[in-house]
Design a protein around this motif. Structure first.
Motif, short mmCIF file in Angstrom:
data_model
loop_
_atom_site.label_atom_id
_atom_site.label_comp_id
_atom_site.label_asym_id
_atom_site.label_seq_id
_atom_site.Cartn_x
_atom_site.Cartn_y
_atom_site.Cartn_z
N LEU A 119 -12.79 28.81 0.33
CA LEU A 119 -13.30 29.11 -1.00
C LEU A 119 -12.42 28.50 -2.08
O LEU A 119 -11.21 28.67 -2.08
N CYS A 120 -13.03 27.78 -3.02
CA CYS A 120 -12.30 27.24 -4.17
C CYS A 120 -12.32 28.28 -5.27
O CYS A 120 -13.40 28.68 -5.74
N ASN A 121 -11.15 28.74 -5.71
CA ASN A 121 -11.13 29.78 -6.75
C ASN A 121 -11.25 29.21 -8.15
O ASN A 121 -11.32 29.95 -9.11
N VAL A 122 -11.31 27.88 -8.31
CA VAL A 122 -11.57 27.26 -9.60
C VAL A 122 -13.07 27.11 -9.81
O VAL A 122 -13.62 27.51 -10.83
N ASN A 132 -5.16 20.72 1.17
CA ASN A 132 -3.79 20.76 0.65
C ASN A 132 -3.71 21.35 -0.75
O ASN A 132 -2.72 21.20 -1.42
N CYS A 133 -4.77 21.99 -1.21
CA CYS A 133 -4.85 22.45 -2.59
C CYS A 133 -4.54 23.94 -2.71
O CYS A 133 -5.02 24.75 -1.90
N ASP A 134 -3.80 24.30 -3.73
CA ASP A 134 -3.43 25.68 -3.98
C ASP A 134 -4.64 26.54 -4.39
O ASP A 134 -4.61 27.76 -4.28
N HIS A 135 -5.70 25.90 -4.87
CA HIS A 135 -6.91 26.62 -5.29
C HIS A 135 -7.84 26.93 -4.12
O HIS A 135 -8.80 27.68 -4.28
N HIS A 136 -7.58 26.36 -2.96
CA HIS A 136 -8.43 26.55 -1.78
C HIS A 136 -7.91 27.76 -1.02
O HIS A 136 -6.90 27.70 -0.35
N MET A 141 0.84 -1.19 0.00
CA MET A 141 0.00 0.00 0.00
C MET A 141 0.88 1.24 0.00
O MET A 141 1.79 1.37 0.80
N ASP A 142 0.61 2.16 -0.91
CA ASP A 142 1.31 3.42 -0.95
C ASP A 142 0.65 4.40 0.00
O ASP A 142 -0.57 4.49 0.07
N ILE A 143 1.46 5.15 0.72
CA ILE A 143 0.96 6.19 1.61
C ILE A 143 1.38 7.52 1.02
O ILE A 143 2.54 7.72 0.69
N LYS A 144 0.42 8.42 0.86
CA LYS A 144 0.72 9.72 0.28
C LYS A 144 -0.15 10.79 0.91
O LYS A 144 -1.10 10.49 1.62
N LEU A 145 0.18 12.05 0.63
CA LEU A 145 -0.62 13.15 1.14
C LEU A 145 -2.00 13.11 0.51
O LEU A 145 -2.15 12.74 -0.65
N ALA A 146 -3.00 13.51 1.25
CA ALA A 146 -4.37 13.54 0.75
C ALA A 146 -4.50 14.61 -0.33
O ALA A 146 -4.03 15.73 -0.17
N SER A 147 -5.12 14.25 -1.44
CA SER A 147 -5.39 15.20 -2.51
C SER A 147 -6.75 15.84 -2.27
O SER A 147 -7.72 15.55 -2.97
N CYS A 148 -6.83 16.67 -1.26
CA CYS A 148 -8.10 17.29 -0.90
C CYS A 148 -7.93 18.80 -0.78
O CYS A 148 -6.82 19.31 -0.82
N GLU A 178 -10.93 16.96 -9.34
CA GLU A 178 -9.90 16.72 -10.36
C GLU A 178 -9.00 17.94 -10.60
O GLU A 178 -7.97 17.82 -11.24
N SER A 179 -9.37 19.11 -10.10
CA SER A 179 -8.56 20.32 -10.29
C SER A 179 -7.50 20.49 -9.21
O SER A 179 -6.82 21.51 -9.15
N TYR A 180 -7.35 19.49 -8.35
CA TYR A 180 -6.40 19.55 -7.22
C TYR A 180 -5.00 19.92 -7.69
O TYR A 180 -4.48 19.38 -8.65
N GLU A 181 -4.38 20.85 -6.98
CA GLU A 181 -2.99 21.22 -7.22
C GLU A 181 -2.30 21.42 -5.88
O GLU A 181 -2.72 22.25 -5.07
N PHE A 182 -1.26 20.63 -5.62
CA PHE A 182 -0.57 20.65 -4.33
C PHE A 182 -0.13 22.05 -3.95
O PHE A 182 0.42 22.79 -4.76
N ARG A 183 -0.38 22.42 -2.70
CA ARG A 183 0.05 23.71 -2.17
C ARG A 183 1.32 23.49 -1.36
O ARG A 183 1.32 22.84 -0.32
N ALA A 184 2.41 24.04 -1.84
CA ALA A 184 3.67 23.95 -1.11
C ALA A 184 3.74 25.07 -0.10
O ALA A 184 3.68 26.25 -0.46
#
Length: 81
Positions: free
Chosen positions: A20-23, A11-15, A1-8, A35-41
């Protein structure tokens, strides 16, 4: 099983502003995702090399500079169980 950060939204740059989601231009919860998720560093003082999963591995982008207190944009959090 791969463990990774949640794509929610949390953690999204659009949130933006924590809700508020700007997309999609709607209010979203941090636990939602799309599907528009983009990792926020995000860097913080607690995100240094000692807490990076890539520290002292072949995957470290800066092996000659990596040290305690150092931060970079390829930080990958170390999972502590």
């Amino acid at each position: 099983m791969d463990i990774k950060l949640a794509s929610c939204c949390g953690n999204c740059d659009h949130h933006v502003k924590g809700q508020l989601c700007n997309v999609h231009e709607i209010v979203t919860a941090e636990t939602q995702g799309c599907e528009s998720y983009e990792f926020r560093a995000v860097l913080s003082r607690e995100s240094d090399c000692l807490k990076c999963a890539k520290f002292q591995t072949n995957n470290c982008a800066h092996p000659n500079k990596a040290s305690e207190g150092m931060m970079c944009t390829v930080f990958y959090p170390r999972i502590v169980a």
